[in-house]
Design an enzyme around this catalytic site. Structure first.
Site, short mmCIF file in Angstrom:
data_model
loop_
_atom_site.label_atom_id
_atom_site.label_comp_id
_atom_site.label_asym_id
_atom_site.label_seq_id
_atom_site.Cartn_x
_atom_site.Cartn_y
_atom_site.Cartn_z
N LYS A 1 39.90 42.25 32.34
CA LYS A 1 39.12 42.85 32.90
C LYS A 1 39.52 44.11 32.54
O LYS A 1 39.35 44.92 32.36
CB LYS A 1 39.10 43.01 34.31
CG LYS A 1 38.21 44.17 35.01
CD LYS A 1 37.76 43.93 36.85
CE LYS A 1 39.03 44.06 37.58
NZ LYS A 1 38.87 45.78 37.67
N CYS B 1 38.56 54.17 47.71
CA CYS B 1 37.89 52.41 47.68
C CYS B 1 38.86 51.77 48.97
O CYS B 1 39.62 52.37 49.31
CB CYS B 1 38.12 51.80 46.64
SG CYS B 1 39.86 51.29 46.18
N ASP C 1 48.56 44.79 41.43
CA ASP C 1 47.75 43.94 41.55
C ASP C 1 47.88 42.84 42.02
O ASP C 1 47.16 41.52 41.39
CB ASP C 1 47.28 44.00 40.02
CG ASP C 1 46.07 45.51 39.97
OD1 ASP C 1 45.66 45.67 38.96
OD2 ASP C 1 46.19 46.17 40.88
N ARG D 1 34.05 40.41 41.59
CA ARG D 1 34.81 41.18 40.53
C ARG D 1 35.45 41.59 39.45
O ARG D 1 35.50 41.32 38.20
CB ARG D 1 34.97 43.06 41.19
CG ARG D 1 33.74 43.59 42.13
CD ARG D 1 34.03 44.48 43.03
NE ARG D 1 34.65 46.11 41.53
CZ ARG D 1 35.12 46.48 41.96
NH1 ARG D 1 35.51 46.94 43.79
NH2 ARG D 1 35.62 46.73 40.59
#
Ligand code: EPZ
Length: 416
Positions: free
Chosen positions: A22, A116, A304, A396
């Site tokens: 991504k 966010c 991540d 997502r």
């Protein structure tokens, strides 16, 4: 609102094909704005953020012909130099159209991404770098309005290492007048993948993957065909899930060279790992050992992967310390893991976890992309049923995750 229902107690076994990354696909799709020729991309992952980026580019006038995990982009007739708030607020990576629009068309209006769940996510370094290259930038009504006759090369040193900051300025520099040097640049593999695509399009870039990238501007870029790299975070997520459940899996279409710090950490848990070409095998017999984790820019341990390792530490043997140094609020998964019975204490950016033999299934809520993955892993090692709510976060950034996990033996299904 869709949910995932997970029955805990099943080991993962078998093979899983890794999808395109991504965080490489998103900047590379924006690179299509840099030329009037066709850019053909393959190994594109089928996930929500990629669909959102296609829509964003199409509303600018980019023609996009999509097929299965591939698409051809043509920005010959871009007639709207704007990324509107309603698209940017759902996908912060939309900021990556700023550099390409400005350097090819001399103008761009991009909504400020805003914060966010994991942090305030400022873009001041993107703006500072573009100003150094000669852009006039005004921030009004929540939009970044940038203009430039023609950007010129500059020597830019990042105060902080920024992945999309490096990517935005690298794309701005490829058509600028003169040489641009980016110091303290991000070294992430996704930055290198973007550089390789830009070079295939005729850009002159040296040093991608190091902390100093030099770009010599050219007049025009031409089209190219490019295959997006495999997703290292999806790879790491499946490997952690296999280690946590005590299973034996093989990833295919993966790139172990982008995962060194993650593979080393997994070996510390007691996992046996073998690498052969684009295949990575992991087997774990018994309970994993707890491991300490400290996130930092590549090639150090990736932020991540922090939430996924925390889930493993919750059921590991021993206690562990997890330190998050990149984002100021990336422990949203902690209170949800505690609902499953995990023993975690948080002090600032540090979490201390006492491993316990088993968690208890419960209903939990996803808050951001990687926290969702953490809850799915925790659900697989909890007794009974775990319901993970708000899984649009998961969709997502993971391609068909429940189908891939079910094929590996997990008991997991999507419900409304
Ligand atoms: C990229 O985000 C990734 N997203 C993130 O992945 C990833 O977590 C992050 O890099 C770190 O590796 C994409 O590539 C689309 P940064 P990015 O700019 O570029 C501060 C996921 O889960 N900063 O490297 O937005 C910032 O606040 C996502 O796939 C500034 O202060 O991250 C943060 O503390 C989540 N000013 C730090 O730098 C700026 O102008 C690193 O941010 C830019 C960043």
């Amino acid at each position: 609102m869709q949910k995932l229902a997970i029955q805990g107690g099943y080991r993962l076994n078998g093979e899983v094909q890794i999808s395109g990354a991504k965080n490489a696909a998103l900047p590379i799709m924006c690179a299509s704005l840099l030329t009037a020729d066709e850019l053909h991309l393959s190994n594109l992952p089928d996930m929500h953020d990629v669909k959102t980026m296609v829509m964003l580019l199409q509303q600018m006038g980019v023609r996009v012909d999509s097929s299965v995990q591939a698409a051809t982009f043509n920005a010959a007739k871009v007639d709207k130099l704007e990324a509107p708030y309603d698209m940017v607020k759902t996908m912060r990576a939309a900021i990556l159209v700023l550099g390409p629009l400005l350097t090819r068309f001399g103008e761009a209006r991009v909504s400020l991404p805003g914060g966010c769940a994991i942090g305030s996510r400022p873009v001041d370094l993107h703006i500072k770098g573009l100003q150094a290259m000669g852009a006039e930038i005004h921030i009004e009504h929540g939009y970044i309005h940038a203009t430039a006759k023609r950007l010129h090369g500059a020597h830019i040193c990042f105060d902080l290492i920024s992945v999309t900051g490096t990517e935005n300025l690298m794309m701005a520099a490829v058509l600028a007048d003169g040489i641009t040097v980016l110091e303290n640049a991000a070294r992430e593999p996704e930055v290198v993948d973007l550089a390789h695509c830009l070079i295939a399009m005729g850009a002159k870039i040296e040093g991608a993957g190091s902390d100093k990238i030099t770009i010599a501007g050219v007049e025009k870029l031409h089209g190219a065909s490019y295959a997006v790299m495999p997703d290292r975070i999806e790879s790491g997520t499946f490997l952690v899930a296999a280690a946590a459940t005590g299973g034996h899996i093989t990833l295919t279409g993966a790139r172990a060279d982008t995962l060194d710090s993650v593979l080393d950490k997994l070996r510390e848990t007691g996992a046996k790992i073998e690498v052969a070409g684009d295949r990575i095998s992991l087997s774990m017999s018994g309970r994993p050992k707890a491991v300490n984790v400290r996130t930092a820019p590549y090639p150090a341990f990736p932020t991540d992967m922090q939430a996924q390792f925390m889930a493993l530490n919750c059921i590991a043997e021993g206690s562990s310390i997890v330190i998050e140094t990149i984002f100021e609020n990336r422990f949203m998964h902690v209170q949800e893991l505690q609902r499953l019975g995990a023993s975690i204490e948080v002090e600032g950016n540090t979490a201390v976890i006492q491993g316990c033999p088993q968690l208890e299934g419960a209903t939990v809520m996803a808050t951001d992309l990687r926290a969702s993955a953490s809850l799915v892993i925790a659900g697989m090692v909890s007794q009974g049923e775990t319901i993970v709510d708000r899984i649009y976060h998961l969709d997502r950034g993971y391609e068909h995750i429940e189908a891939k996990l079910s094929a590996l033996g997990a008991k997991i299904r999507r419900t409304n």
